[in-house]
Design an enzyme around this catalytic site. Structure first.
Site, PDB file in Angstrom:
ATOM      1  N   ASP A   1       0.232   2.619 -26.796  1.00  8.49           N
ATOM      2  CA  ASP A   1       0.777   1.983 -25.599  1.00  8.49           C
ATOM      3  C   ASP A   1       2.113   1.308 -25.891  1.00  8.49           C
ATOM      4  OD1 ASP A   1      -1.413   2.770 -24.172  1.00  8.49           O
ATOM      5  OD2 ASP A   1      -2.177   0.771 -23.759  1.00  8.49           O
TER       6      ASP A   1
ATOM      7  N   TYR B   1      -4.861   8.967 -27.564  1.00  8.93           N
ATOM      8  CA  TYR B   1      -3.566   9.464 -28.039  1.00  8.93           C
ATOM      9  C   TYR B   1      -3.500   9.399 -29.565  1.00  8.93           C
ATOM     10  CZ  TYR B   1      -2.707   8.117 -23.178  1.00  8.93           C
ATOM     11  OH  TYR B   1      -2.810   7.939 -21.820  1.00  8.93           O
TER      12      TYR B   1
ATOM     13  N   HIS C   1      -6.363   7.108 -22.928  1.00  9.62           N
ATOM     14  CA  HIS C   1      -5.990   5.749 -23.295  1.00  9.62           C
ATOM     15  C   HIS C   1      -5.508   5.760 -24.736  1.00  9.62           C
ATOM     16  CE1 HIS C   1      -6.910   3.482 -19.732  1.00  9.62           C
ATOM     17  NE2 HIS C   1      -8.123   4.008 -19.654  1.00  9.62           N
TER      18      HIS C   1
ATOM     19  N   ASP D   1       0.866  -1.176   0.000  1.00  7.98           N
ATOM     20  CA  ASP D   1       0.000   0.000   0.000  1.00  7.98           C
ATOM     21  C   ASP D   1       0.904   1.228   0.000  1.00  7.98           C
ATOM     22  OD1 ASP D   1      -1.749   2.063   0.379  1.00  7.98           O
ATOM     23  OD2 ASP D   1      -2.661   1.262   2.214  1.00  7.98           O
TER      24      ASP D   1
END
Length: 380
Positions: A173, A147, A143, A77
């Site tokens: 990506d 782009y 996402h 965490d």
């Protein structure tokens, strides 16, 4: 984990992976395949969101298994000071840190470049974002499709109605994120070898798409104009570079750009002589080729083009691509000869590569088996 016999080029390089989903994990996978020891940090509970995707391969998703094999995964965490300090201690011993947070988030968590560099001056710290660390778009969410849309690329090839089509893969990506990150990490490691200095790599997926648009920028620099949708040589404006429908609903991909290929294609499809010279009548020739290709099924054209140098092929299904040996989804070998192979992502996850307790001398974080969909409990 590396061994004394590991001769891969990144053997001995430690990578701390704070990224999720695709761009960063694919990048660290390529580094792991080249011999790097990759430790992946995920959130407690569900872990990386990609673990939940369908279909499953074991208890985790096939996507997660493919992208994260060969890594060691641990839960932390990052908003908890104790866990954050453990991760920061790992960063202090890492050669490379990969992160994919929005700009400013890593700094707020206490894991930003300056905070890591203070403990590890030689670190190569790579940040992958949609729009870069600075600038008017830096804080925006996005996402792959966003782009591509904003870069101008999505609108270059359109259908008959003038509408853009979904791309065949997540180009931004991978081509704008993963590969620039890996190339620059390797360059930065080499620079560190020469100078002893680390670096912060700012990888913007949207901006890196300019590489894919190199020809359009060259056209603009040479002529002052931008490409028109579906009107350029490689965007659908030429009969020599086009996709045509067959009579059975399949398609043929024509890329007969050079004159010798085009001349032979004209002969093979029995195109009327008046259409052989396509310059100045491109639209009419496209229609004529479409009529000839559309007169026969795909198998007919497969046989016609077999053995011919015409740069023309039937659009294959994945099953056909596997049968032809052009796609190898389950290739078992890890190394090929004296080198190494990062060309094809293997699907099965080797049980020997599952997560294990951290062995770097720090308090162990909760381990995550790479093939499971839940975190191991420290009590189990």
């Amino acid at each position: 984990m590396t061994t004394t016999a590991d001769r891969r080029p990144l053997a001995g390089v430690r990578v701390l992976d704070l990224s999720t989903l695709l761009p960063g994990p694919l990048g660290t996978l390529l580094l792991a395949e080249a011999g790097a020891d990759v430790i992946k940090i995920e959130r407690p509970g569900p872990g990386d969101e990609m673990r939940s995707y369908q279909p499953k391969l074991g208890e985790a998703s096939a996507n997660y298994a493919v992208l994260n094999r060969g890594k060691r995964a641990f839960a932390a965490d990052l908003k908890d000071p104790a866990d954050r300090d453990r991760v920061l201690a790992l960063a202090a011993r890492a050669d490379v840190v990969m992160e994919q947070f929005r700009p400013g988030v890593a700094e707020r968590l206490g894991l930003g470049y300056d905070q890591v560099r203070a403990l590890n001056p030689g670190v190569v710290y790579c940040s992958i974002t949609g729009y870069g660390q600075r600038g008017p778009h830096a804080a925006r969410a996005g996402h792959d499709l966003n782009y591509l849309a904003e870069s101008g690329l999505l609108g270059v090839v359109t259908d008959g109605t003038g509408a853009p089509q979904l791309p065949v893969s997540v180009l931004a990506d991978i081509a704008g994120g993963t590969y620039p990150a890996v190339v620059n990490i390797l360059l930065a490691l080499r620079q560190r070898d020469l100078t002893g200095e680390g670096s912060h790599l700012d990888v913007s997926m949207a901006h890196n798409l300019q590489v894919l648009a190199y020809g359009y920028f060259a056209t603009h620099q040479g002529s002052g104009r931008w490409p028109e949708p579906s009107a350029e040589l490689l965007t659908g404006g030429s009969p020599r570079y086009h996709v045509y429908s067959t009579s059975d609903g399949r398609h043929v991909a024509v890329a007969a750009l050079e004159q010798k290929f085009w001349d032979r294609l004209v002969e093979l499809i029995d195109l009327p002589p008046r259409f052989a010279a396509d310059e100045g009548q491109e639209r009419a020739v496209i229609d004529a080729v479409a009529e000839r290709i559309g007169a026969h099924p795909a198998e007919h054209w497969r046989k016609v083009f077999d053995g011919e140098d015409v740069c023309t092929t039937v659009v294959a299904t994945f099953d056909e691509a596997v049968e032809a040996g052009l796609v190898e989804p389950d290739r078992p070998e890890r190394l090929t000869g004296p080198g190494f192979d990062v060309g094809t992502l293997r699907s099965p996850v080797d049980p020997a590569l599952r997560g294990e307790p951290c062995a770097l001398g720090y308090p162990a974080l909760e381990p995550l088996p790479t093939e499971a969909g839940r975190l191991w409990s420290t009590e189990s």
